[in-house]
Motif scaffolding. Structure first.
Motif, short mmCIF file in Angstrom:
data_model
loop_
_atom_site.label_atom_id
_atom_site.label_comp_id
_atom_site.label_asym_id
_atom_site.label_seq_id
_atom_site.Cartn_x
_atom_site.Cartn_y
_atom_site.Cartn_z
N LEU A 140 0.84 -1.19 0.00
CA LEU A 140 0.00 0.00 0.00
C LEU A 140 0.88 1.24 0.00
CD1 LEU A 140 -2.67 -1.13 2.63
CD2 LEU A 140 -2.81 -1.28 0.13
N GLU A 141 0.64 2.14 -0.93
CA GLU A 141 1.49 3.31 -1.11
C GLU A 141 0.99 4.53 -0.34
OE1 GLU A 141 1.80 3.92 -5.29
OE2 GLU A 141 2.98 2.08 -5.63
N GLU A 142 -0.14 4.43 0.32
CA GLU A 142 -0.69 5.54 1.09
C GLU A 142 -1.48 5.00 2.27
OE1 GLU A 142 -4.13 7.50 -0.92
OE2 GLU A 142 -3.62 6.15 -2.58
N PRO A 143 -1.73 5.82 3.29
CA PRO A 143 -2.52 5.38 4.44
C PRO A 143 -3.91 4.93 4.00
CG PRO A 143 -1.40 7.44 4.93
CD PRO A 143 -1.22 7.20 3.46
N CYS A 144 -4.35 3.79 4.53
CA CYS A 144 -5.64 3.20 4.14
C CYS A 144 -6.44 2.78 5.36
CB CYS A 144 -5.42 1.98 3.25
SG CYS A 144 -4.59 2.33 1.68
N VAL A 145 -7.73 2.60 5.15
CA VAL A 145 -8.62 1.97 6.14
C VAL A 145 -8.83 0.53 5.69
CG1 VAL A 145 -10.91 1.98 7.19
CG2 VAL A 145 -9.76 4.15 6.66
N ILE A 146 -8.54 -0.41 6.57
CA ILE A 146 -8.58 -1.83 6.22
C ILE A 146 -9.74 -2.48 6.96
CG2 ILE A 146 -7.34 -4.01 6.25
CD1 ILE A 146 -4.75 -2.25 6.28
N VAL A 147 -10.68 -3.04 6.21
CA VAL A 147 -11.86 -3.67 6.79
C VAL A 147 -11.70 -5.19 6.71
CG1 VAL A 147 -14.36 -3.96 6.62
CG2 VAL A 147 -13.32 -1.73 6.13
N MET A 148 -11.83 -5.86 7.86
CA MET A 148 -11.77 -7.32 7.88
C MET A 148 -12.65 -7.85 9.00
SD MET A 148 -7.95 -8.13 9.31
CE MET A 148 -7.29 -7.43 10.81
N ASP A 149 -12.94 -9.15 8.92
CA ASP A 149 -13.82 -9.77 9.90
C ASP A 149 -13.01 -10.25 11.11
OD1 ASP A 149 -12.66 -12.24 9.25
OD2 ASP A 149 -14.21 -12.74 7.82
N ASN A 150 -13.67 -10.99 11.98
CA ASN A 150 -13.07 -11.40 13.25
C ASN A 150 -12.71 -12.88 13.28
OD1 ASN A 150 -13.52 -8.82 15.05
ND2 ASN A 150 -15.42 -9.14 13.92
N ALA A 151 -12.27 -13.43 12.15
CA ALA A 151 -11.82 -14.82 12.14
C ALA A 151 -10.70 -14.99 13.17
CB ALA A 151 -11.31 -15.19 10.75
N PRO A 152 -10.57 -16.16 13.78
CA PRO A 152 -9.55 -16.35 14.83
C PRO A 152 -8.15 -15.98 14.38
CG PRO A 152 -11.08 -18.21 14.79
CD PRO A 152 -11.41 -17.36 13.60
N TYR A 153 -7.79 -16.29 13.13
CA TYR A 153 -6.44 -15.99 12.69
C TYR A 153 -6.26 -14.51 12.35
CZ TYR A 153 -9.15 -17.36 8.56
OH TYR A 153 -10.14 -17.50 7.64
N HIS A 154 -7.36 -13.74 12.35
CA HIS A 154 -7.27 -12.28 12.23
C HIS A 154 -7.12 -11.63 13.61
CE1 HIS A 154 -9.91 -12.31 8.31
NE2 HIS A 154 -8.75 -12.93 8.16
N SER A 155 -7.40 -12.38 14.65
CA SER A 155 -7.69 -11.77 15.95
C SER A 155 -6.76 -12.25 17.06
CB SER A 155 -9.15 -12.06 16.33
OG SER A 155 -10.02 -11.67 15.29
N VAL A 156 -5.50 -12.49 16.74
CA VAL A 156 -4.53 -12.84 17.77
C VAL A 156 -4.28 -11.60 18.63
CG1 VAL A 156 -2.18 -13.64 18.23
CG2 VAL A 156 -3.46 -14.55 16.28
N LEU A 157 -4.42 -11.75 19.94
CA LEU A 157 -4.33 -10.61 20.85
C LEU A 157 -2.87 -10.23 21.11
CD1 LEU A 157 -7.02 -11.69 23.45
CD2 LEU A 157 -7.27 -9.92 21.70
N VAL A 158 -2.67 -8.93 21.39
CA VAL A 158 -1.35 -8.46 21.78
C VAL A 158 -0.92 -9.14 23.07
CG1 VAL A 158 -0.04 -6.44 22.55
CG2 VAL A 158 -1.64 -6.25 20.63
N GLU A 159 -1.88 -9.31 23.96
CA GLU A 159 -1.61 -9.95 25.25
C GLU A 159 -2.58 -11.10 25.44
OE1 GLU A 159 -1.52 -8.89 30.04
OE2 GLU A 159 -2.13 -7.39 28.57
#
Length: 290
Positions: free
Chosen positions: A113-132
């Protein structure tokens, strides 16, 4: 879809997306998702004569390809972000797309991505690994004690697992922080999460339907290598114009549903029914006496 927590997430998503458009935010909105296509994927209706001769589809689904991609109305599909690989079994494709595979693909996509973007995605488990990673209900007592120690939370060795879990509740972060969201933010992008069960807000679902229809119309050999080639060709044939139409369609749903949510509190007023068992039994007795 009408559970209170899901409604709240839907309102948050719709408000965010509609506000971005109404405020004139010029950042491109990138939609991403995963899908699959089976080796024997074909048209629903095929030609056969009275002797049942003609085009024949093998029994079963055959092998499976897993596909991951991202796109927007401004760019179409993001160039060089296409991921296609063969599934190891014919089970749920979510078991094959794990967090490491998706993480590597996601980082590569962000770098394209060559510019700042808004990224829309769902909450599949592999999308949602927590920081903690906060201990879950299945976490062993020793691991819970270790987590509390690392957090500097005092506890007694004689305390039971149930007591330790209560301490976890008190220390649990109020908001979930996802690794991918943090990474995207550090690279200048913003992630917006789709509400569960609302795939109609993601225009890539319509793109998948277009691509799979193209593969089905040309799949005549039912060989996994040929299906993979057809999948590449169908994805490459999707134009920016296709994306623009699909995004407008999804945005129309978003705008309409956001307007409806504004009337929800006025229309769906709570109906309170009070049933007093003593009064009903009393009145019943009086009627019997009469």
């Amino acid at each position: 879809m009408e559970r209170n927590d899901i409604v709240a997430l839907r309102n948050t998503f719709l408000r965010k997306m509609c506000t971005l458009r109404s405020s004139g935010d010029t950042r491109p909105v990138i939609y991403l998702d995963e899908t699959w296509v089976n080796q024997n994927h074909s048209r629903n209706h095929i030609w056969q004569n009275e002797d049942r001769e003609g085009f024949r589809v093998p029994i079963g689904k055959g092998g499976r390809l897993i596909v991951c991609h991202a796109g927007s109305a401004k760019f179409g599909f993001i160039s060089d972000s296409k991921l296609i690989f063969r599934s190891k079994n014919d089970g749920d494709y979510h078991s094959q797309m794990n967090s490491q595979i998706f993480h590597d693909w996601f980082i590569n996509m962000l770098q394209l991505l060559e510019e700042p973007c808004v990224i829309v995605m769902d909450n599949a488990p592999y999308h949602s690994v927590l920081v903690e990673n906060v201990p879950k209900s299945s976490t062993k007592k020793a691991d819970v004690q270790k987590w509390l120690t690392e957090k500097g939370i005092e506890f007694s060795l004689c305390e039971t697992l149930a007591e330790l879990r209560e301490k976890i509740k008190m220390a649990r972060p109020r908001e979930k922080r996802y690794q991918l969201d943090e990474t995207a933010f550090q690279m200048g992008h913003e992630v917006v999460r789709l509400p569960p069960y609302h795939c109609q807000y993601n225009p890539i679902e319509l793109i998948w339907a277009q691509v799979k229809g193209e593969v089905a119309s040309k799949n005549t050999t039912f060989k996994i290598a040929d299906v993979e080639r057809l999948m590449h060709e169908a994805l490459d044939a999707v134009t920016q114009s296709n994306w623009e139409r699909r995004v407008r369609h999804a945005e129309k749903f978003q705008e309409e549903d956001y307007a409806k949510e504004g009337f929800r509190d006025h229309i769906m007023e709570p109906i309170i029914m009070t049933i007093d068992s003593d009064d009903s039994s009393c009145s019943s007795d009086e009627e019997n006496d009469d």
